[in-house]
Scaffold this motif. Structure first.
Motif, PDB file in Angstrom:
ATOM      1  N   ILE A   1      -0.389  35.064   5.855  1.00 52.25           N
ATOM      2  CA  ILE A   1       0.361  36.318   5.893  1.00 52.25           C
ATOM      3  C   ILE A   1       1.742  36.085   6.473  1.00 52.25           C
ATOM      4  O   ILE A   1       1.905  35.322   7.431  1.00 52.25           O
ATOM      5  CB  ILE A   1      -0.411  37.350   6.737  1.00 52.25           C
ATOM      6  N   ASP A   2       2.766  36.738   5.901  1.00 55.55           N
ATOM      7  CA  ASP A   2       4.118  36.599   6.442  1.00 55.55           C
ATOM      8  C   ASP A   2       4.328  37.577   7.593  1.00 55.55           C
ATOM      9  O   ASP A   2       3.429  38.356   7.943  1.00 55.55           O
ATOM     10  CB  ASP A   2       5.186  36.761   5.352  1.00 55.55           C
ATOM     11  N   GLY A   3       5.505  37.541   8.207  1.00 58.51           N
ATOM     12  CA  GLY A   3       5.806  38.353   9.374  1.00 58.51           C
ATOM     13  C   GLY A   3       5.704  39.847   9.162  1.00 58.51           C
ATOM     14  O   GLY A   3       5.491  40.604  10.107  1.00 58.51           O
ATOM     15  N   SER A   4       5.826  40.294   7.918  1.00 57.99           N
ATOM     16  CA  SER A   4       5.733  41.732   7.649  1.00 57.99           C
ATOM     17  C   SER A   4       4.323  42.160   7.259  1.00 57.99           C
ATOM     18  O   SER A   4       4.096  43.319   6.942  1.00 57.99           O
ATOM     19  CB  SER A   4       6.724  42.134   6.549  1.00 57.99           C
ATOM     20  N   GLY A   5       3.378  41.203   7.278  1.00 57.54           N
ATOM     21  CA  GLY A   5       1.989  41.540   6.981  1.00 57.54           C
ATOM     22  C   GLY A   5       1.582  41.393   5.532  1.00 57.54           C
ATOM     23  O   GLY A   5       0.466  41.729   5.161  1.00 57.54           O
ATOM     24  N   ARG A   6       2.490  40.900   4.693  1.00 60.33           N
ATOM     25  CA  ARG A   6       2.162  40.705   3.273  1.00 60.33           C
ATOM     26  C   ARG A   6       1.448  39.378   3.079  1.00 60.33           C
ATOM     27  O   ARG A   6       1.801  38.371   3.692  1.00 60.33           O
ATOM     28  CB  ARG A   6       3.415  40.713   2.422  1.00 60.33           C
ATOM     29  N   VAL A   7       0.454  39.357   2.203  1.00 58.08           N
ATOM     30  CA  VAL A   7      -0.271  38.133   1.882  1.00 58.08           C
ATOM     31  C   VAL A   7       0.619  37.254   1.012  1.00 58.08           C
ATOM     32  O   VAL A   7       1.096  37.684  -0.031  1.00 58.08           O
ATOM     33  CB  VAL A   7      -1.604  38.446   1.167  1.00 58.08           C
ATOM     34  N   MET A   8       0.865  36.023   1.483  1.00 53.02           N
ATOM     35  CA  MET A   8       1.701  35.076   0.736  1.00 53.02           C
ATOM     36  C   MET A   8       0.859  34.195  -0.174  1.00 53.02           C
ATOM     37  O   MET A   8       1.345  33.644  -1.133  1.00 53.02           O
ATOM     38  CB  MET A   8       2.485  34.184   1.703  1.00 53.02           C
ATOM     39  N   GLY A   9      -0.407  34.028   0.173  1.00 59.97           N
ATOM     40  CA  GLY A   9      -1.295  33.183  -0.607  1.00 59.97           C
ATOM     41  C   GLY A   9      -2.528  32.856   0.201  1.00 59.97           C
ATOM     42  O   GLY A   9      -2.742  33.396   1.281  1.00 59.97           O
ATOM     43  N   THR A  10      -3.332  31.969  -0.336  1.00 65.66           N
ATOM     44  CA  THR A  10      -4.532  31.539   0.377  1.00 65.66           C
ATOM     45  C   THR A  10      -4.431  30.055   0.688  1.00 65.66           C
ATOM     46  O   THR A  10      -3.699  29.316   0.022  1.00 65.66           O
ATOM     47  CB  THR A  10      -5.804  31.792  -0.448  1.00 65.66           C
ATOM     48  N   MET A  11      -5.144  29.651   1.725  1.00 65.01           N
ATOM     49  CA  MET A  11      -5.200  28.238   2.085  1.00 65.01           C
ATOM     50  C   MET A  11      -6.481  27.994   2.865  1.00 65.01           C
ATOM     51  O   MET A  11      -7.213  28.938   3.159  1.00 65.01           O
ATOM     52  CB  MET A  11      -3.976  27.818   2.896  1.00 65.01           C
ATOM     53  N   ASP A  12      -6.746  26.740   3.189  1.00 67.05           N
ATOM     54  CA  ASP A  12      -7.921  26.416   3.986  1.00 67.05           C
ATOM     55  C   ASP A  12      -7.871  27.164   5.305  1.00 67.05           C
ATOM     56  O   ASP A  12      -6.802  27.367   5.885  1.00 67.05           O
ATOM     57  CB  ASP A  12      -8.001  24.920   4.269  1.00 67.05           C
ATOM     58  N   ALA A  13      -9.036  27.577   5.775  1.00 72.71           N
ATOM     59  CA  ALA A  13      -9.139  28.273   7.061  1.00 72.71           C
ATOM     60  C   ALA A  13     -10.405  27.804   7.762  1.00 72.71           C
ATOM     61  O   ALA A  13     -11.452  27.628   7.131  1.00 72.71           O
ATOM     62  CB  ALA A  13      -9.195  29.780   6.867  1.00 72.71           C
ATOM     63  N   PHE A  14     -10.301  27.572   9.067  1.00 72.79           N
ATOM     64  CA  PHE A  14     -11.479  27.281   9.877  1.00 72.79           C
ATOM     65  C   PHE A  14     -12.134  28.628  10.169  1.00 72.79           C
ATOM     66  O   PHE A  14     -11.599  29.422  10.940  1.00 72.79           O
ATOM     67  CB  PHE A  14     -11.113  26.547  11.161  1.00 72.79           C
ATOM     68  N   VAL A  15     -13.277  28.894   9.537  1.00 73.46           N
ATOM     69  CA  VAL A  15     -13.916  30.190   9.671  1.00 73.46           C
ATOM     70  C   VAL A  15     -14.974  30.196  10.766  1.00 73.46           C
ATOM     71  O   VAL A  15     -15.369  31.265  11.247  1.00 73.46           O
ATOM     72  CB  VAL A  15     -14.517  30.668   8.333  1.00 73.46           C
ATOM     73  N   LYS A  16     -15.428  29.010  11.168  1.00 78.63           N
ATOM     74  CA  LYS A  16     -16.368  28.903  12.279  1.00 78.63           C
ATOM     75  C   LYS A  16     -16.109  27.595  12.994  1.00 78.63           C
ATOM     76  O   LYS A  16     -15.924  26.556  12.367  1.00 78.63           O
ATOM     77  CB  LYS A  16     -17.807  28.957  11.791  1.00 78.63           C
ATOM     78  N   ILE A  17     -16.058  27.666  14.328  1.00 75.45           N
ATOM     79  CA  ILE A  17     -15.835  26.477  15.146  1.00 75.45           C
ATOM     80  C   ILE A  17     -16.943  26.429  16.183  1.00 75.45           C
ATOM     81  O   ILE A  17     -17.130  27.378  16.936  1.00 75.45           O
ATOM     82  CB  ILE A  17     -14.469  26.499  15.842  1.00 75.45           C
ATOM     83  N   GLN A  18     -17.653  25.314  16.199  1.00 77.91           N
ATOM     84  CA  GLN A  18     -18.723  25.128  17.177  1.00 77.91           C
ATOM     85  C   GLN A  18     -18.360  23.953  18.079  1.00 77.91           C
ATOM     86  O   GLN A  18     -18.073  22.855  17.585  1.00 77.91           O
ATOM     87  CB  GLN A  18     -20.031  24.842  16.450  1.00 77.91           C
TER      88      GLN A  18
END
Length: 114
Positions: free
Chosen positions: A94-111
Motif C-alpha cells: 500500500i502507498d502512503g495514501s492507502g491505495r493498493v499498489m500491488g501484491t508481493m510476498d508477505a510473512f503471514v505467520k511468524i513462530q
C-alpha cells in the motif's frame, strides 16, 4: 454422462475450498531462519536469513510485526538474530495514501523457535 459427473465433482471440490485458498496467487511456503532486519516505510518489511544465509524480504503481516514496530535499537527489541519459522503468503503493498499498489510476498505467520 461421465463428463457431467466429472464437471459436477470438480465444481463441488472448487466450491468447498476456503476463500483464502481461492484468492492465493501462489501456494504458501515455509522458511526457517533468523530475523535480520526490519524496515518501515509506507509498509513494514522483514528480512529473514535462511540457514544458507540467503535473505528473504517480505511484507510483515504477522502478529510479531506489531512488536517489531514498537522495538527500539539495533537489536530490534531483542528479536534480531532470533530463530523463526515463517509462513509466506501474499499481501497488499500500500502507498502512503492507502491505495493498493500491488501484491508481493508477505510473512503471514511468524513462530519463534527455541
Amino acid at each position: 454422462m461421465k463428463t457431467f459427473a466429472f464437471i459436477l465433482l470438480l465444481s463441488v471440490c472448487f466450491l468447498s475450498l476456503p476463500a483464502e485458498a481461492l484468492n492465493r496467487r501462489h501456494p504458501l511456503k515455509v522458511i526457517k531462519g533468523t530475523i535480520s532486519q526490519f524496515e518501515s516505510a509506507d509498509n513494514f518489511y522483514l528480512t529473514i536469513l535462511d540457514k544458507k544465509g540467503k535473505p528473504h524480504t517480505a511484507l510483515c503481516n504477522a502478529d510479531l510485526c506489531e512488536k517489531l514496530m514498537m522495538a527500539t535499537g539495533n537489536n530490534l527489541g531483542g528479536y534480531k538474530g532470533k530463530k523463526v519459522r515463517v509462513i509466506v503468503g501474499t499481501g497488499n503493498q500500500i502507498d502512503g495514501s492507502g491505495r493498493v499498489m500491488g501484491t508481493m510476498d508477505a510473512f503471514v505467520k511468524i513462530q519463534l523457535i527455541k
